[in-house]
Design a protein around this motif. Sequence first.
Motif, PDB file in Angstrom:
ATOM      1  N   MET A  47     -17.464  21.039   6.586  1.00  0.00           N
ATOM      2  CA  MET A  47     -18.927  21.208   6.621  1.00  0.00           C
ATOM      3  C   MET A  47     -19.284  20.762   4.902  1.00  0.00           C
ATOM      4  O   MET A  47     -20.803  20.558   4.925  1.00  0.00           O
ATOM      5  CB  MET A  47     -19.661  22.624   7.079  1.00  0.00           C
ATOM      6  N   ARG A  48     -18.570  21.004   4.073  1.00  0.00           N
ATOM      7  CA  ARG A  48     -18.993  20.353   2.759  1.00  0.00           C
ATOM      8  C   ARG A  48     -19.181  18.866   2.850  1.00  0.00           C
ATOM      9  O   ARG A  48     -18.297  18.384   3.290  1.00  0.00           O
ATOM     10  CB  ARG A  48     -18.147  21.269   1.675  1.00  0.00           C
ATOM     11  N   PRO A  49     -19.926  18.271   1.904  1.00  0.00           N
ATOM     12  CA  PRO A  49     -20.994  18.948   0.936  1.00  0.00           C
ATOM     13  C   PRO A  49     -22.124  19.363   1.574  1.00  0.00           C
ATOM     14  O   PRO A  49     -23.047  19.998   0.918  1.00  0.00           O
ATOM     15  CB  PRO A  49     -21.332  17.762  -0.030  1.00  0.00           C
ATOM     16  N   GLU A  50     -22.694  18.957   2.855  1.00  0.00           N
ATOM     17  CA  GLU A  50     -23.871  19.280   3.451  1.00  0.00           C
ATOM     18  C   GLU A  50     -24.056  20.699   3.307  1.00  0.00           C
ATOM     19  O   GLU A  50     -25.257  21.009   2.992  1.00  0.00           O
ATOM     20  CB  GLU A  50     -23.742  18.516   4.906  1.00  0.00           C
ATOM     21  N   HIS A  51     -23.242  21.459   3.902  1.00  0.00           N
ATOM     22  CA  HIS A  51     -23.211  22.970   3.884  1.00  0.00           C
ATOM     23  C   HIS A  51     -22.090  23.546   2.830  1.00  0.00           C
ATOM     24  O   HIS A  51     -20.994  23.052   3.175  1.00  0.00           O
ATOM     25  CB  HIS A  51     -23.069  23.584   5.108  1.00  0.00           C
ATOM     26  N   SER A  58     -16.964  21.783  -4.951  1.00  0.00           N
ATOM     27  CA  SER A  58     -16.828  20.339  -4.891  1.00  0.00           C
ATOM     28  C   SER A  58     -16.796  20.038  -3.280  1.00  0.00           C
ATOM     29  O   SER A  58     -17.146  21.030  -2.379  1.00  0.00           O
ATOM     30  CB  SER A  58     -15.515  20.107  -5.225  1.00  0.00           C
ATOM     31  N   SER A  59     -17.015  18.894  -3.048  1.00  0.00           N
ATOM     32  CA  SER A  59     -16.835  18.409  -1.352  1.00  0.00           C
ATOM     33  C   SER A  59     -15.256  17.956  -1.190  1.00  0.00           C
ATOM     34  O   SER A  59     -15.183  17.593  -0.137  1.00  0.00           O
ATOM     35  CB  SER A  59     -17.543  17.111  -1.067  1.00  0.00           C
ATOM     36  N   LEU A 131     -11.812  12.117   9.141  1.00  0.00           N
ATOM     37  CA  LEU A 131     -12.313  13.272   8.283  1.00  0.00           C
ATOM     38  C   LEU A 131     -13.951  13.428   8.454  1.00  0.00           C
ATOM     39  O   LEU A 131     -14.593  12.343   8.304  1.00  0.00           O
ATOM     40  CB  LEU A 131     -12.081  13.196   6.894  1.00  0.00           C
ATOM     41  N   VAL A 132     -14.382  14.353   9.503  1.00  0.00           N
ATOM     42  CA  VAL A 132     -15.985  14.438   9.725  1.00  0.00           C
ATOM     43  C   VAL A 132     -16.492  15.338   8.959  1.00  0.00           C
ATOM     44  O   VAL A 132     -16.132  16.661   8.957  1.00  0.00           O
ATOM     45  CB  VAL A 132     -15.837  14.916  11.451  1.00  0.00           C
ATOM     46  N   THR A 153     -16.415  31.447   6.097  1.00  0.00           N
ATOM     47  CA  THR A 153     -16.587  30.793   7.502  1.00  0.00           C
ATOM     48  C   THR A 153     -18.375  30.774   7.514  1.00  0.00           C
ATOM     49  O   THR A 153     -19.148  31.782   7.344  1.00  0.00           O
ATOM     50  CB  THR A 153     -16.142  31.657   8.653  1.00  0.00           C
ATOM     51  N   SER A 154     -18.904  29.683   8.126  1.00  0.00           N
ATOM     52  CA  SER A 154     -20.358  29.734   8.043  1.00  0.00           C
ATOM     53  C   SER A 154     -20.763  30.654   9.194  1.00  0.00           C
ATOM     54  O   SER A 154     -20.253  31.162  10.097  1.00  0.00           O
ATOM     55  CB  SER A 154     -20.648  28.200   8.519  1.00  0.00           C
TER      56      SER A 154
END
Length: 477
Positions: A47-51, A58-59, A131-132, A153-154
């Motif tokens: 989910m990084r870097p968006e969240h 870092s991402s 890698l998504v 965890t988000s």
Amino acid sequence: MGRVRPGGEGILFSPLDSIPVIGAGLAGSEAAWQIAEAGLNVSLFEMRPEHSTPAHQSSDCAELVCSNSLGSTLPDRAAGVLQTEIATLQSMLLEEARKTAVPAGQALAVDREKFAHAVTARLEAHPRIELVREEVQSIPKDPVCVLATGPLTSEAMAKSIADLAGSENLAFFDAIAPVVTGESLDSDIIFRASRWQAKEEDGVSGDYFNVPLDKDDYEQLVDALLSAEKHPIKDFEAQDTHAKSFFERCLPVEVLASRGRDALRYGPLRPVGLFIPGSGKRPYAVVQLRTENKEGTLWNLVGFQTNLRYGAQEELLRSLPGMQNAEFVRLGSMHRNTFLCSPKLLNSALEWEARPGLFVAGQLSGMEGYLGNIGSGLLAGRNAVRKARGGPLENLPKDTLLGALALHVSEAPPEGFQPMKAEFGILPPLPRGIRKNDRRKVRAQRSKSALASHLESNPFPNPERHSEKPCSQAHTK
Ligand SMILES: Cc1cc2nc3c(=O)[nH]c(=O)nc-3n(C[C@H](O)[C@H](O)[C@H](O)COP(=O)(O)OP(=O)(O)OC[C@H]3O[C@@H](n4cnc5c(N)ncnc54)[C@H](O)[C@@H]3O)c2cc1C
């Protein structure tokens, strides 16, 4: 590689030949690598870097969020033995850690940026890994999937996990009490008993070890708790409303002590129903220890969760009667940590029993520490491959640290379950008569031979490196 955007319930992310791995931290990155190396496609979601999380900066994949050390490299220390095991199992992350190591005496410490860049580059370059960069909000329904979203965890995913696990089986915070080895306790002073058991049985049986405190011992303990150095509460934890209510429900002993000098002896240190063997007197207060594992080699201090600095904890606890030689397997701490009550949910192959094909790796599975989490990714990845190919699952020998960790998270007593890192104390006891100085070496040797013979009869189904052979069945609940 086809896939559906993440979001609602019941999403299938990938065609059958591609396995979703959720979270590209230490465990997820290793799991994705193992699956891809075995010849299967992987969709690795990060989910990084968006969240981001409150701790990552870092991402990059496999970012080390705090210390840059993966523990001792000495071959007869727990971290060294675990490194040998996961190197034998061909861990990509350990390989990169060794390449990016910085001088740190007998520890494996890495240049954290170089390490995370290198891991990310290898994942991105792998022809079978996509890698998504997206947050996955609910557990995918794919027939095989690895969940490795970590201690932070988000929120949306945590809700989905709680829905599947039952909210009582997902923790958001650690309230860790110290754990010591049973053999380091002085049994002339510390007696065995359960509350209200017959006086004549005290000292010889009972489920608890009891450290008896007289009035002076107790007053000194309270003074020490009040004056000892504490870990500061991190900003993100102090602002977190979950954290505030958690601290109220699960108070550290030093906070309890600050609420009144008698608070502890009417709380977790209450002596009711316990009598000192010989004199038959009731102690003024008692620190109780309850076993952490089936073998009874590890003991945790009941209700003694604490946020004191590690050095202060050791000093304070070693000043208690009978604990002068206490050997600590884990020290107390309190921080944000999402993890399952795994003994109720997972088997030793790290598969969710009620959802066959769903593997849980990393801190979420109840393993603690960078190395253990890399190892859990390895095991979950290997088993995802076996599941996808219709083969029986693999459980590692109990004499290896990784096998013992997997057994611990699947079989420890579920009440008060807390994450565990790789320590010799989780291994089965050694035969009698081995000298204390030789025990580390014997354990290291035992792990090496157990893993070697396991791999000989159960090689990893990797078409590029090994030929596939049948493997053993995982323990089931
Ligand atoms: C603040 C903190 C400090 C720590 N310090 C240490 C230490 O010094 N030494 C040590 O040995 N251990 C430490 N640990 C414990 C643990 O070893 C590390 O947290 C380790 O990184 C855990 O590995 P993991 O793969 O389970 O999780 P992580 O490495 O955190 O990886 C999980 C990944 O999943 C991603 N993610 C989360 N939710 C989603 C979602 N819904 N969709 C997609 N991606 C998602 C995250 O962005 C992250 O990249 C620490 C833990 C915390 C919380």
